[in-house]
Write a protein that holds these residues in place. Structure first.
Motif, PDB file in Angstrom:
ATOM      1  N   GLN A  72      26.389 -16.602  15.127  1.00 33.91           N
ATOM      2  CA  GLN A  72      26.903 -17.551  15.985  1.00 33.91           C
ATOM      3  C   GLN A  72      28.355 -18.326  15.732  1.00 33.91           C
ATOM      4  O   GLN A  72      28.951 -18.515  16.697  1.00 33.91           O
ATOM      5  N   THR A  73      28.717 -18.410  14.690  1.00 35.66           N
ATOM      6  CA  THR A  73      29.883 -18.736  14.117  1.00 35.66           C
ATOM      7  C   THR A  73      31.045 -17.703  14.812  1.00 35.66           C
ATOM      8  O   THR A  73      32.016 -18.498  15.642  1.00 35.66           O
ATOM      9  N   PHE A  74      31.064 -16.779  14.880  1.00 35.30           N
ATOM     10  CA  PHE A  74      31.892 -15.680  15.462  1.00 35.30           C
ATOM     11  C   PHE A  74      31.870 -15.608  17.074  1.00 35.30           C
ATOM     12  O   PHE A  74      32.916 -15.487  17.855  1.00 35.30           O
ATOM     13  N   ALA A  75      30.816 -15.916  17.524  1.00 31.27           N
ATOM     14  CA  ALA A  75      30.490 -15.780  18.894  1.00 31.27           C
ATOM     15  C   ALA A  75      30.912 -17.312  19.639  1.00 31.27           C
ATOM     16  O   ALA A  75      31.720 -16.980  20.508  1.00 31.27           O
ATOM     17  N   ALA A  76      30.867 -18.262  18.857  1.00 34.79           N
ATOM     18  CA  ALA A  76      31.557 -19.423  19.145  1.00 34.79           C
ATOM     19  C   ALA A  76      33.024 -19.160  19.134  1.00 34.79           C
ATOM     20  O   ALA A  76      33.809 -19.935  20.162  1.00 34.79           O
ATOM     21  N   ALA A  77      33.459 -18.826  18.242  1.00 34.83           N
ATOM     22  CA  ALA A  77      34.942 -18.740  18.016  1.00 34.83           C
ATOM     23  C   ALA A  77      35.643 -17.568  19.199  1.00 34.83           C
ATOM     24  O   ALA A  77      36.620 -17.956  19.491  1.00 34.83           O
TER      25      ALA A  77
END
Length: 466
Positions: A72-77
């Motif tokens: 989720q962190t990298f998707a948001a980034a």
């Protein structure tokens, strides 16, 4: 003065005759542009690898667990960086083609007097960030001094002031200093980050996996709020995109310039964010400097890592936090560039940056970003609509420099749209940037078309005569 556009169309201006405009604010000619694509890329890497971005990553860890898991962190980034790069490439085009800075670009939509308000909304956050980065750098410099002196010297305040004075001296040389500082700093910083990443991965992988990688996380409001924090963190920078693109050598297509933003921001921001989350997960501490001291328990390595932090603070300030507010001060006070850049540095000294780096304030930093981005989202929306939709990319640059010309005074449509957009953004501050961006854009088009029938700001737009 003659300014050439990238499509070889020449704009003839008489800007040299305009009184009260400092040389630094006049359009950059092709001959005066010294930053090539490689230097430009390194500049954005240097800007992205900083402790502010690490602190944002650390803010994901609350009560020992991350609010978003690794996917989720990298998707948001990636979503945020993609949006950032597109807006950057769109908003940098006027500055790239004509050589004008952001504070002059604002006059196109807000008017000569109206641009004062909108330029301050960009300049004030930059000065706060300038102080924030310098305090982080001063903290790291103090760690180096303590090790070298065996603990006899211990004063963050003195280190903070010394670092600030150094940055003021460097900034006196403008983009010439930025080019070499960023190239050197970005290489050293990336090497240091890779080392720290390796230490975290080998020594703290189990706790990081438990608290972040395998965290349940959410695809709800916190996920979208984190995207907004990403956008908010860059909102001030891509808003003043013209300040950077006017320094870039001519002949680079819009698509290539987009890649010159996307690639370095993805590399730098991605790695910095990752290390910020990993540090907070491993130590439970939001302040990256203190977390580093725990993770890297070796005085020699601590000196190396602290040196990287100092370089990172200088690098990000040189790009994002010095030139834009300096141009604002130059325009508003009629100061020359060098006195204005000195005043910018002195104001950053008085911005109380230590408040933002307390252990309890990591989430406060994120809230600060969301609040000021509530105003910056509407401004960039108004600028893009003005240039691409209302004026079809046709602007008389000479008119922008005339204090009593067609852009004199203020444009009520832009100011009202800004206020309505910002007001809407505060209804849901977690989504402030996107709400303000969309609402202000719609309101601006409607006001320009239906309101203020006799407004001179309709001249040259698709609503002229309506």
């Amino acid at each position: 003065m003659t300014v050439k556009m990238e499509n070889n169309v020449t704009i003839e201006t008489q800007i040299r005759t305009v009184s009260g405009i400092d040389e630094s604010l006049k359009p950059k000619t092709e001959e005066a542009r010294t930053v090539g694509p490689i230097s430009y890329l390194f500049m954005w890497i240097g800007d992205g690898v900083n402790l502010g971005n690490m602190t944002l990553g650390a803010s994901l860890v609350v009560a020992g667990a991350a609010t978003l898991n690794i996917f989720q962190t990298f998707a948001a980034a990636i979503i945020a960086i993609g949006i950032i790069s597109v807006i950057f490439a769109l908003n940098d085009r006027l500055g790239y083609r004509t050589g004008i800075p952001y504070v002059v670009q604002l006059r196109m939509s807000f008017g000569v007097k109206g641009s004062i308000i909108s330029s301050l909304l960009r300049g004030v956050p930059a000065i706060v960030w300038y102080g924030f980065q310098s305090w982080i750098g001063g903290t790291a410099l103090n760690e180096i001094a303590k090790i070298i002196t065996g603990g006899t010297f211990d004063s963050i305040v003195i280190c903070f002031v010394a670092l600030q004075l150094l940055q003021i001296v460097l900034s006196l040389y403008g983009f010439h200093a930025i080019k070499w500082v960023e190239s050197l700093a970005s290489i050293i910083i990336m090497l240091a980050l890779v080392y720290v990443f390796g230490v975290l991965l080998t020594s703290h992988s189990a706790v990081i996996a438990e608290r972040w990688v395998h965290a349940k996380g959410t695809w709800g409001l916190p996920f979208f709020a984190f995207i907004m924090m990403f956008l908010g963190n860059y909102a001030a920078i891509f808003l003043s995109a013209a300040d950077y693109s006017r320094e870039l050598k001519a002949g680079i297509s819009d698509a290539k310039r987009g890649l010159l933003y996307f690639s370095p921001i993805l590399i730098a921001y991605g790695l910095t964010l990752t290390i910020g989350v990993m540090l907070a997960s491993a130590t439970g501490i939001s302040n990256p400097v203190k977390a580093f001291a725990i993770v890297v328990d070796n005085p020699y390595i601590t000196v190396f890592v602290s040196a990287f932090i100092v370089l990172g603070a200088i690098a990000v300030n040189m790009v994002a936090n010095i030139i834009p507010p300096t141009y604002v001060i130059t325009l508003l006070t009629k100061m020359k560039y060098k006195p204005a850049v000195t005043v910018t540095g002195l104001l950053a000294l008085c911005s109380f940056p230590w408040v933002l780096v307390q252990d309890s304030s990591a989430k406060g930093l994120g809230m600060f970003i969301l609040i000021y981005s509530a105003f910056l989202g509407p401004i960039v929306s108004i600028l893009l609509i003005e240039y691409y939709i209302l004026r079809k990319q046709k602007v008389n640059v000479e008119d922008l420099y005339k204090e009593e010309g067609p852009f004199a005074g203020y444009n009520p449509s832009a100011l009202v749209a800004l206020l309505i957009g910002a007001g809407a953004a505060f209804i849901k501050v977690e989504l402030a940037w996107i709400v303000g961006f969309v609402v202000a854009g719609i309101v601006y088009i409607l006001l320009m078309k239906f309101a203020f029938k006799d407004s001179k700001f309709k001249k040259g737009t698709i609503f002229e005569g309506k």
